[in-house]
Design a protein around this motif. Structure first.
Motif, PDB file in Angstrom:
ATOM      1  N   ARG A 180      -2.384 -55.521  36.001  1.00  0.00           N
ATOM      2  CA  ARG A 180      -3.158 -54.520  35.284  1.00  0.00           C
ATOM      3  C   ARG A 180      -2.211 -53.513  34.637  1.00  0.00           C
ATOM      4  O   ARG A 180      -1.032 -53.415  34.998  1.00  0.00           O
ATOM      5  N   LEU A 181      -2.753 -52.748  33.715  1.00  0.00           N
ATOM      6  CA  LEU A 181      -1.985 -51.656  33.150  1.00  0.00           C
ATOM      7  C   LEU A 181      -1.714 -50.607  34.225  1.00  0.00           C
ATOM      8  O   LEU A 181      -2.582 -50.321  35.068  1.00  0.00           O
ATOM      9  N   ALA A 182      -0.532 -50.065  34.231  1.00  0.00           N
ATOM     10  CA  ALA A 182      -0.159 -49.075  35.234  1.00  0.00           C
ATOM     11  C   ALA A 182      -0.998 -47.810  35.069  1.00  0.00           C
ATOM     12  O   ALA A 182      -1.715 -47.622  34.077  1.00  0.00           O
ATOM     13  N   ALA A 202       1.288 -66.744  49.922  1.00  0.00           N
ATOM     14  CA  ALA A 202       1.979 -66.900  48.642  1.00  0.00           C
ATOM     15  C   ALA A 202       0.998 -67.058  47.495  1.00  0.00           C
ATOM     16  O   ALA A 202       1.244 -66.573  46.374  1.00  0.00           O
ATOM     17  N   ALA A 203      -0.132 -67.709  47.758  1.00  0.00           N
ATOM     18  CA  ALA A 203      -1.138 -67.873  46.708  1.00  0.00           C
ATOM     19  C   ALA A 203      -1.847 -66.566  46.391  1.00  0.00           C
ATOM     20  O   ALA A 203      -2.398 -66.408  45.287  1.00  0.00           O
ATOM     21  N   SER A 204      -1.847 -65.619  47.330  1.00  0.00           N
ATOM     22  CA  SER A 204      -2.497 -64.331  47.091  1.00  0.00           C
ATOM     23  C   SER A 204      -1.608 -63.344  46.354  1.00  0.00           C
ATOM     24  O   SER A 204      -2.055 -62.249  46.022  1.00  0.00           O
ATOM     25  N   ARG A 205      -0.369 -63.691  46.093  1.00  0.00           N
ATOM     26  CA  ARG A 205       0.542 -62.811  45.360  1.00  0.00           C
ATOM     27  C   ARG A 205       0.373 -63.029  43.857  1.00  0.00           C
ATOM     28  O   ARG A 205      -0.185 -64.039  43.415  1.00  0.00           O
ATOM     29  N   PRO A 206       0.845 -62.106  43.028  1.00  0.00           N
ATOM     30  CA  PRO A 206       0.763 -62.292  41.569  1.00  0.00           C
ATOM     31  C   PRO A 206       1.536 -63.524  41.131  1.00  0.00           C
ATOM     32  O   PRO A 206       2.489 -63.957  41.802  1.00  0.00           O
ATOM     33  N   LEU A 230       6.509 -56.635  29.524  1.00  0.00           N
ATOM     34  CA  LEU A 230       5.749 -55.429  29.838  1.00  0.00           C
ATOM     35  C   LEU A 230       5.935 -55.002  31.295  1.00  0.00           C
ATOM     36  O   LEU A 230       5.932 -53.808  31.606  1.00  0.00           O
ATOM     37  N   LEU A 231       6.086 -55.979  32.186  1.00  0.00           N
ATOM     38  CA  LEU A 231       6.287 -55.640  33.593  1.00  0.00           C
ATOM     39  C   LEU A 231       7.640 -54.973  33.805  1.00  0.00           C
ATOM     40  O   LEU A 231       7.762 -54.032  34.610  1.00  0.00           O
ATOM     41  N   THR A 232       8.670 -55.421  33.100  1.00  0.00           N
ATOM     42  CA  THR A 232       9.984 -54.800  33.221  1.00  0.00           C
ATOM     43  C   THR A 232       9.984 -53.364  32.702  1.00  0.00           C
ATOM     44  O   THR A 232      10.690 -52.498  33.236  1.00  0.00           O
ATOM     45  N   CYS A 233       9.174 -53.089  31.701  1.00  0.00           N
ATOM     46  CA  CYS A 233       9.087 -51.736  31.154  1.00  0.00           C
ATOM     47  C   CYS A 233       8.271 -50.797  32.028  1.00  0.00           C
ATOM     48  O   CYS A 233       8.220 -49.587  31.742  1.00  0.00           O
ATOM     49  N   GLY A 234       7.630 -51.298  33.044  1.00  0.00           N
ATOM     50  CA  GLY A 234       6.810 -50.443  33.891  1.00  0.00           C
ATOM     51  C   GLY A 234       5.430 -50.162  33.339  1.00  0.00           C
ATOM     52  O   GLY A 234       4.729 -49.279  33.847  1.00  0.00           O
ATOM     53  N   LEU A 235       4.980 -50.908  32.329  1.00  0.00           N
ATOM     54  CA  LEU A 235       3.638 -50.730  31.777  1.00  0.00           C
ATOM     55  C   LEU A 235       2.581 -51.517  32.540  1.00  0.00           C
ATOM     56  O   LEU A 235       1.389 -51.262  32.354  1.00  0.00           O
ATOM     57  N   LEU A 236       2.984 -52.461  33.354  1.00  0.00           N
ATOM     58  CA  LEU A 236       2.076 -53.269  34.177  1.00  0.00           C
ATOM     59  C   LEU A 236       2.402 -53.053  35.646  1.00  0.00           C
ATOM     60  O   LEU A 236       3.538 -52.730  36.010  1.00  0.00           O
ATOM     61  N   PRO A 261       1.300 -54.978  39.607  1.00  0.00           N
ATOM     62  CA  PRO A 261       0.566 -56.081  40.250  1.00  0.00           C
ATOM     63  C   PRO A 261      -0.609 -55.564  41.062  1.00  0.00           C
ATOM     64  O   PRO A 261      -0.504 -54.565  41.792  1.00  0.00           O
ATOM     65  N   VAL A 262      -1.740 -56.254  40.949  1.00  0.00           N
ATOM     66  CA  VAL A 262      -2.959 -55.956  41.717  1.00  0.00           C
ATOM     67  C   VAL A 262      -3.514 -57.288  42.193  1.00  0.00           C
ATOM     68  O   VAL A 262      -4.108 -58.038  41.406  1.00  0.00           O
ATOM     69  N   GLY A 263      -3.311 -57.582  43.446  1.00  0.00           N
ATOM     70  CA  GLY A 263      -3.796 -58.849  43.984  1.00  0.00           C
ATOM     71  C   GLY A 263      -3.078 -60.011  43.346  1.00  0.00           C
ATOM     72  O   GLY A 263      -1.851 -60.121  43.411  1.00  0.00           O
TER      73      GLY A 263
END
Length: 845
Positions: free
Chosen positions: A396-398, A85-89, A382-388, A390-392
């Motif tokens: 990040r920007l998509a 769980a700690a390794s998720r965004p 921004l995440l809901t819009c698909g501009l971001l 998750p990385v680790g």
């Protein structure tokens, strides 16, 4: 409140303007007041005890006996779940985002689960935006009970070597706080891990990936990579699963789920064209759903306000403007249109992300970076819009978003944004209330800010972030920030900071057993600190350099010690040792000249022991003064056990001649191989000494063999001159060592055909000459050489041979050519280098 993991962080300063909490650790002298007390952390790195000191530099010393860390234990299921769980965004503030459905991936998911259940490793290849991370999440839920160590999630973004991935795997499975094992221990521990490892955003392949697979043979890997990632080698035996785009029906279903309503005919036709242009990538339809939602909000289609009059203070125009559907080009590259319809805080966050190379800082930093207290909600927008994406543990920007935003001017203020981020992170990483693990989670954003900042801000940020990376065991980021800081300090002229960075690089290289790099960095740091008269820093650097010297000395090859025990039966003899077996010998009578030459006593190459010292000295003197013609058997040989075996370091190579010697030089080489000086009987033999160089040994042996041959030849000649039993030959050269003059005989001269008179009875017997002394001839008898039975190598009727007179010193002898003239009836004077008067026959031939 810190919302890093959706809960309050106890060790971090709140984002508001309240004062920081009082630290529990005492303040360290010399620390800036704004940063609080120094954060000193003790670690165990391999065989060293490392103390991370932000003030003077890290201190390193070997682990003391009894302080070695115990064998680490593996985490249980609950601890592994918490670690996963700690390794998720991080969980974002505000309402939870809707879960996106996994469309048309059932077949790929079942295949991946089946292969992983068989212990096979799989490489999931798909373009950016194809839903690889979502598929990994679905597979992780199905593989929870397949392996004894469960499922481990790792991120391979920015990892080109397997070292840091192995350390991350070790830290996830084992409970080893504040401990970074060495390479040997690390490989031994990861070989015992049996887990399903999900490695997202893989960037390495070939031999590096093979090394990772060989180090963990009990793990099954699911590797998610893009098509441009380097492929694994042919011997890796990794299954390939390709992930393509979605079908038309699946794309429409995903778009309806994102919009939250059924699509109109116009929107359905537009979605079909978009599916053809984007090859069915799920990311494009997530962004298309955001475009349709924004269009609905602008058109107010979800409100029925026809009967309501707009207020006086409302900014909404009285006449609503109908927003049409986006064009196909805007649907294929929607970043500009989406960014224009989000909040101002979200657009400021996009500018910061473009300045940091696509890395978006943690949402807790956005209020300070943007200047808006509610800017932390921009990440969810921004995440809901698909501009971001998750990385680790971060966002990040998509794919493709950074390029699209930079084309419309979002990167024009990159230098200013990077400088602001660098100064903010310099304050934050140096604060005593921020734990090193939080700094490690922001490693990519910190490094990006360091790369884009000016030299002054870069030096300040590297100086405060380096100790935090070292304490968090994120040593790849530690090395990168140290190198960037050293370069920035060199450009800024900060000699003290440059010395600190070089010292830390030397300590890091020493911990990783890179001794050459450690020596170079530490010597540079010591030189810089010596120029600044920094005594404390110089002492710390010299202590670390002493450890480097000790490691280099320990790693050097040491010659094996002498062993005086008998070898084990059947064991092969060691290369640098020689075995001498003492066996009783029986005296034999030599019958041939070669056997008589070989019957001469040999000198053992080893030093004599205390008990046999007199016999050894006697043998040595006999070999250098005189050799009896026949070895007498007066003294009985001491019986020696045939099983007495002595191991010793060889002085000369033992050569065994298989053929019978035919020349005089070969006979003396066999008879007298070496004549070393006898060692004192009381001096103990030194332990294993390094053997001399082969070339020098060969020169010494050749010089010794030549000297022994000369001594032996002179001894034989002296014995021949002293013998008077055999008759002299009619003609033949006489050999003398020094020129001699004989007094004239008062007796009546005889003719040349009369026999020589016998010596008087009362004359004393001639003494045996010593080597180096002249042998005076007896009156009436010419000193001639005793005929030898050995074959002569001089052709008949040739010039008389030359004799080499031995010298009593150790220097090489100088050959002296002598010519002996026999007495004639008219003159009896014999002198070296003179001839008889004219008319007298010369007997020298």
């Amino acid at each position: 409140m810190d919302r890093t993991q959706g809960r309050t962080e106890q060790h971090e300063q709140p984002t508001g303007g309240s004062a920081p909490a009082a630290p529990t650790a005492p303040a360290t002298p010399g620390t800036p007041a704004a940063a609080g007390p120094a954060r000193v952390v003790s670690l165990t790195a391999g065989g060293f005890a490392l103390t991370v000191n932000p003030v003077d530099g890290s201190e390193i010393e070997p682990l003391r006996p009894g302080t070695e860390p115990a064998r680490p234990a593996k985490r249980d299921a609950a601890a592994r779940a918490a670690r996963t769980a700690a390794s998720r965004p991080p969980v974002l503030p505000g309402p939870a985002a809707p879960v996106r459905p996994l469309q048309a991936r059932e077949e790929e998911r079942e295949r991946l689960v089946r292969l992983l259940g068989r212990g096979r490793s799989v490489r999931l290849t798909g373009p950016a935006g194809s839903g690889r991370s979502a598929l990994l999440d679905a597979v992780a839920d199905r593989c929870a009970g397949l392996a004894p160590d469960g499922v481990v999630r790792l991120s391979g973004f920015g990892q080109q070597q397997p070292g840091e991935l192995l350390h991350a795997l070790y830290a996830t499975v084992y409970e080893a706080e504040r401990e970074r094992p060495g390479r040997i221990e690390l490989l031994a521990r990861v070989r015992e891990i049996g887990a399903v490892v999900l490695l997202d955003d893989l960037e390495m392949g070939g031999t590096a990936l093979d090394e990772l697979m060989r180090a963990t043979p009990e793990c099954a890997y699911l590797l998610a990579a893009t098509p441009d990632t380097r492929a694994p080698s042919d011997d890796s035996h990794i299954e390939e699963v390709f992930l393509g785009g979605l079908g038309k029906a699946d794309c429409l279903e995903l778009l309806e789920a994102g919009v939250g309503r059924p699509l109109t005919d116009e929107e359905t036709a537009w979605a079909g064209d978009l599916r053809f242009a984007s090859e069915g990538l799920p990311l494009r339809f997530v962004q298309a759903a955001a475009l349709l939602r924004q269009r609905d909000e602008l058109n107010h289609s979800d409100e029925d306000d026809e009967e309501e009059e707009p207020g006086v203070f409302e900014e909404r125009p009285r006449d609503a403007v109908h927003v049409p559907l986006p064009t196909l080009a805007e649907g294929a590259a929607p970043a500009e249109l989406l960014a224009s319809r989000v909040s101002e805080s979200a657009r400021a966050a996009l500018r910061i992300a473009c300045a940091l190379g696509g890395e978006l800082p943690h949402h807790a930093h956005l209020p300070a970076l943007v200047g808006d207290t509610h800017a932390d909600t921009a990440v969810a927008e921004l995440l809901t819009c698909g501009l971001l994406t998750p990385v680790g543990t971060r966002y990040r920007l998509a794919a493709g978003v950074a390029r699209q935003l930079e084309e419309v001017g979002y990167g024009d203020t990159a230098s200013e944004e990077a400088r602001t981020a660098a100064r903010h992170y310099a304050w934050w990483t140096g604060h005593a209330s921020v734990v090193p693990e939080r700094v490690a989670a922001e490693a990519d954003a910190v490094l990006a800010a360091l790369a884009g900042a000016d030299v002054v801000a870069a030096v300040l940020l590297a100086r405060t972030a380096a100790p935090a990376f070292a304490a968090s065991l994120h040593w790849e980021a530690w090395e990168r920030v140290l190198r960037s800081g050293a370069e920035a300090a060199r450009k800024a002229g900060e000699v003290a900071e440059q010395a600190y960075f070089h010292h830390e690089l030397g300590v890091l290289a020493l911990c990783e057993e890179r001794l050459d790099r450690a020596r170079a960095e530490l010597e540079t740091s010591i030189g810089l600190r010596g120029a600044l008269a920094d005594k404390r820093g110089t002492v710390a650097g010299r202590r670390a350099l002493a450890l480097v010297v000790d490691r280099e000395t320990a790693g050097a090859a040491v010659s094996p010690p002498l062993r005086l025990e008998a070898p084990a039966p059947g064991a092969p003899a060691a290369a640098p040792e020689a075995v001498t077996v003492a066996t009783p010998t029986t005296p034999t009578t030599p019958t041939t000249p070669a056997e008589r030459g070989a019957a001469a006593p040999r000198v053992a190459p080893s030093a004599p022991s205390t008990a046999s010292a007199p016999d050894s000295r006697a043998a040595s003197e006999a070999s250098t003064t005189r050799v009896p013609p026949v070895a007498p058997a007066a003294a009985p040989a001491v019986p020696v056990s045939a099983e007495a075996v002595t191991r010793m370091t060889p002085v000369v190579p033992v050569t065994a001649r298989s053929e019978t010697p035919t020349t005089l030089s070969e006979v003396f080489e066999d008879a007298f191989p070496l004549d070393p000086k006898p060692a004192p009987p009381t001096a103990p033999r030194p332990t294993a000494a390094p053997a001399p160089a082969p070339g020098r040994r060969r020169l010494v042996l050749l010089a010794g063999a030549g000297a022994l041959a000369v001594v032996a030849l002179g001894t034989v000649v002296s014995l021949a001159l002293s013998s008077s039993d055999s008759a002299p030959p009619a003609q033949g050269p006489a050999v003398t060592s020094t020129p001699t003059v004989t007094a004239p005989d008062p007796t009546v001269a005889n003719s040349g055909n009369d026999p020589a008179p016998e010596p008087p009875v009362s004359a004393p017997p001639a003494a045996t000459p010593e080597p180096g002394q002249s042998a005076a001839p007896t009156p009436g008898r010419s000193p001639v050489r005793t005929p030898s039975r050995r074959p002569s190598s001089t052709a008949p009727n040739s010039a008389p041979p030359t004799a080499v007179s031995p010298t009593p010193t150790g220097a090489l002898p100088t050959p002296t050519v002598t010519e002996t003239v026999t007495p004639s009836p008219s003159a009896t004077t014999t002198q070296t280098g003179t001839t008889t008067p004219a008319g007298s026959p010369a007997t020298g031939g």
